[in-house]
Scaffold this motif. Structure first.
Motif, PDB file in Angstrom:
ATOM      1  N   TYR A 142      60.243   9.239  66.660  1.00  0.00           N
ATOM      2  CA  TYR A 142      60.640  10.596  66.384  1.00  0.00           C
ATOM      3  C   TYR A 142      59.485  11.641  66.065  1.00  0.00           C
ATOM      4  O   TYR A 142      59.494  12.654  66.428  1.00  0.00           O
ATOM      5  N   VAL A 143      58.432  11.070  65.390  1.00  0.00           N
ATOM      6  CA  VAL A 143      57.384  11.818  65.060  1.00  0.00           C
ATOM      7  C   VAL A 143      56.505  12.271  66.405  1.00  0.00           C
ATOM      8  O   VAL A 143      56.134  13.119  66.588  1.00  0.00           O
ATOM      9  N   ILE A 144      56.535  11.226  67.174  1.00  0.00           N
ATOM     10  CA  ILE A 144      55.785  11.475  68.514  1.00  0.00           C
ATOM     11  C   ILE A 144      56.544  12.556  69.159  1.00  0.00           C
ATOM     12  O   ILE A 144      56.069  13.479  69.923  1.00  0.00           O
ATOM     13  N   VAL A 145      57.919  12.304  69.330  1.00  0.00           N
ATOM     14  CA  VAL A 145      58.850  13.317  70.228  1.00  0.00           C
ATOM     15  C   VAL A 145      58.754  14.629  69.743  1.00  0.00           C
ATOM     16  O   VAL A 145      58.736  15.654  70.252  1.00  0.00           O
ATOM     17  N   ALA A 146      58.590  14.914  68.376  1.00  0.00           N
ATOM     18  CA  ALA A 146      58.338  16.225  67.792  1.00  0.00           C
ATOM     19  C   ALA A 146      57.050  16.977  68.088  1.00  0.00           C
ATOM     20  O   ALA A 146      57.135  18.167  68.709  1.00  0.00           O
ATOM     21  N   PHE A 147      55.918  16.141  68.354  1.00  0.00           N
ATOM     22  CA  PHE A 147      54.675  16.751  68.721  1.00  0.00           C
ATOM     23  C   PHE A 147      54.649  16.814  70.386  1.00  0.00           C
ATOM     24  O   PHE A 147      54.335  18.009  70.796  1.00  0.00           O
ATOM     25  N   VAL A 148      55.709  16.343  71.099  1.00  0.00           N
ATOM     26  CA  VAL A 148      55.781  16.338  72.386  1.00  0.00           C
ATOM     27  C   VAL A 148      56.442  17.717  72.592  1.00  0.00           C
ATOM     28  O   VAL A 148      55.979  18.535  73.534  1.00  0.00           O
ATOM     29  N   VAL A 149      57.461  18.067  72.073  1.00  0.00           N
ATOM     30  CA  VAL A 149      58.216  19.205  72.145  1.00  0.00           C
ATOM     31  C   VAL A 149      57.448  20.374  71.822  1.00  0.00           C
ATOM     32  O   VAL A 149      57.437  21.491  72.784  1.00  0.00           O
ATOM     33  N   ILE A 150      56.532  20.405  70.495  1.00  0.00           N
ATOM     34  CA  ILE A 150      55.886  21.519  70.546  1.00  0.00           C
ATOM     35  C   ILE A 150      54.848  21.797  71.493  1.00  0.00           C
ATOM     36  O   ILE A 150      54.599  22.899  71.861  1.00  0.00           O
ATOM     37  N   ALA A 151      54.479  20.754  72.013  1.00  0.00           N
ATOM     38  CA  ALA A 151      53.189  20.486  73.126  1.00  0.00           C
ATOM     39  C   ALA A 151      53.868  21.465  74.339  1.00  0.00           C
ATOM     40  O   ALA A 151      53.353  22.204  75.177  1.00  0.00           O
ATOM     41  N   ALA A 152      55.223  20.963  74.828  1.00  0.00           N
ATOM     42  CA  ALA A 152      56.013  21.639  75.862  1.00  0.00           C
ATOM     43  C   ALA A 152      56.314  23.027  75.789  1.00  0.00           C
ATOM     44  O   ALA A 152      56.200  23.769  76.538  1.00  0.00           O
ATOM     45  N   LEU A 153      56.796  23.475  74.612  1.00  0.00           N
ATOM     46  CA  LEU A 153      56.903  24.590  74.194  1.00  0.00           C
ATOM     47  C   LEU A 153      55.695  25.680  74.497  1.00  0.00           C
ATOM     48  O   LEU A 153      55.627  26.792  74.853  1.00  0.00           O
ATOM     49  N   GLY A 154      54.328  25.121  74.084  1.00  0.00           N
ATOM     50  CA  GLY A 154      53.098  25.672  74.153  1.00  0.00           C
ATOM     51  C   GLY A 154      52.917  25.859  75.611  1.00  0.00           C
ATOM     52  O   GLY A 154      52.198  26.932  75.863  1.00  0.00           O
ATOM     53  N   ARG A 155      53.272  25.087  76.618  1.00  0.00           N
ATOM     54  CA  ARG A 155      52.834  25.259  77.983  1.00  0.00           C
ATOM     55  C   ARG A 155      53.883  26.456  78.646  1.00  0.00           C
ATOM     56  O   ARG A 155      53.206  26.993  79.448  1.00  0.00           O
ATOM     57  N   ILE A 156      54.929  26.621  78.056  1.00  0.00           N
ATOM     58  CA  ILE A 156      55.763  27.620  78.735  1.00  0.00           C
ATOM     59  C   ILE A 156      55.456  29.056  77.909  1.00  0.00           C
ATOM     60  O   ILE A 156      56.368  30.093  78.218  1.00  0.00           O
ATOM     61  N   GLY A 157      54.410  29.091  76.979  1.00  0.00           N
ATOM     62  CA  GLY A 157      54.084  30.341  76.504  1.00  0.00           C
ATOM     63  C   GLY A 157      54.861  30.656  74.948  1.00  0.00           C
ATOM     64  O   GLY A 157      54.265  31.713  74.559  1.00  0.00           O
ATOM     65  N   VAL A 158      55.346  29.748  74.480  1.00  0.00           N
ATOM     66  CA  VAL A 158      55.853  29.881  73.055  1.00  0.00           C
ATOM     67  C   VAL A 158      54.635  29.929  72.019  1.00  0.00           C
ATOM     68  O   VAL A 158      53.861  28.926  72.369  1.00  0.00           O
TER      69      VAL A 158
END
Length: 292
Positions: A88-104
């Motif tokens: 769950y900790v790794i998934v949380a970081f992955v989601v944040i990284a993905a949001l950063g890729r689309i400009g969030v």
């Protein structure tokens, strides 16, 4: 031209012209913003790829933790707890990284999550305390699944260690859920961690009894039980000169799983042996002297 003079053909022609204008405008916008579309498309594709690859990596790392902890012969419940937390900790970081890729703006996003987490934390202080206690139980390992413990005023065999509570099964088969904070906040007695246990019996005999004979009878009863361990040896000694009796302590050692059967057997055998030897087991009594 008045509305009465507009024919259906003219209306259809006007609609077609408007549609053509919209299509042409859309085509022109696409032609003028091809670079922007390509950039956003690549960012979205990168975000999706980050999510997919991140999920796969999170699963692989979680399985690796599970395999390593299993090889170390940790409690299965603890293994599941830790491996899921890592995922769950790794998934949380992955989601944040993905949001950063689309400009969030991830900085603002993290700040919002932090504020929301603080509000939720204040509302759920007890639950978070139980969660933190559960993590400490997993780390410190004061007990594991299947062990018989006494904690928070409850005695029973540990069935599982969950995120917020630990489940116990009492000797009379009651299912008890104990908050982790209550367990960690008090004394924990683990009866199963050591392979052997000592049985502590207090046997009271009359003041008229022969102490040497009584001691010999008690020792013979204990040594006759095949489940009593030879090493360390049994202790039989006078412990107290009480109000109505001379109290002997009888302290044999047994394997942990034999504790209760041996205790019950010894209590019955000692009573029968003392009766056969004519040694009285007194009950509380008071002597009354009448002065004439």
């Amino acid at each position: 031209m008045s509305e009465e003079n507009v024919t259906p053909v003219e209306t259809a022609t006007e609609v077609m012209n408007n549609s053509a204008d919209v299509v042409n405008s859309g085509v022109d916008w696409i032609n003028n913003n091809q670079g922007l579309i390509i950039e956003y498309g690549l960012n979205i594709a990168a975000a999706i790829a980050t999510l997919v690859i991140g999920m796969i990596i999170a699963g692989m790392i979680s399985k690796t933790f599970h395999r390593i902890l299993t090889k170390r012969e940790l409690d299965p419940t603890i293994v599941e707890f830790v491996s899921h937390m890592v995922k769950y900790v790794i998934v949380a970081f992955v989601v944040i990284a993905a949001l950063g890729r689309i400009g969030v703006q991830t900085t603002s996003f993290i700040a919002i999550l932090g504020a929301a987490g603080l509000a939720v934390g204040l509302a759920l202080q007890g639950s978070l305390s139980n969660f933190a206690s559960g993590v400490l139980i997993v780390i410190l390992r004061p007990f594991k699944s299947g062990e018989y413990i006494e904690a928070a005023g409850i005695s029973g065999s540990v069935e599982s260690v969950q995120i917020f509570a630990t489940t116990l099964v009492t000797p009379d088969n009651k299912f008890v859920v104990v908050p982790n904070s209550a367990i960690l906040g008090g004394n924990i007695i683990n009866y199963s961690r050591k392979p052997t246990r000592r049985i502590d019996l207090v046997i009271g005999v009359s003041y008229q009894a022969d102490l040497a004979k009584t001691k010999a009878v008690l020792e013979s009863v204990v040594k006759a039980n095949s489940l009593v361990l030879k090493d360390p040896g049994v202790t039989v000694a006078v412990a107290e000169l009480a109000d109505s009796s001379v109290n002997f302590v009888v302290r044999p050692w047994v394997n942990g799983g034999d504790y209760w059967p041996v205790r019950f057997e010894l209590m019955e055998a000692i009573k029968n042996a003392l009766d056969e030897a004519g040694i009285e087991i007194p009950f509380p009594q008071m002597d009354v002297h009448v002065d004439k």
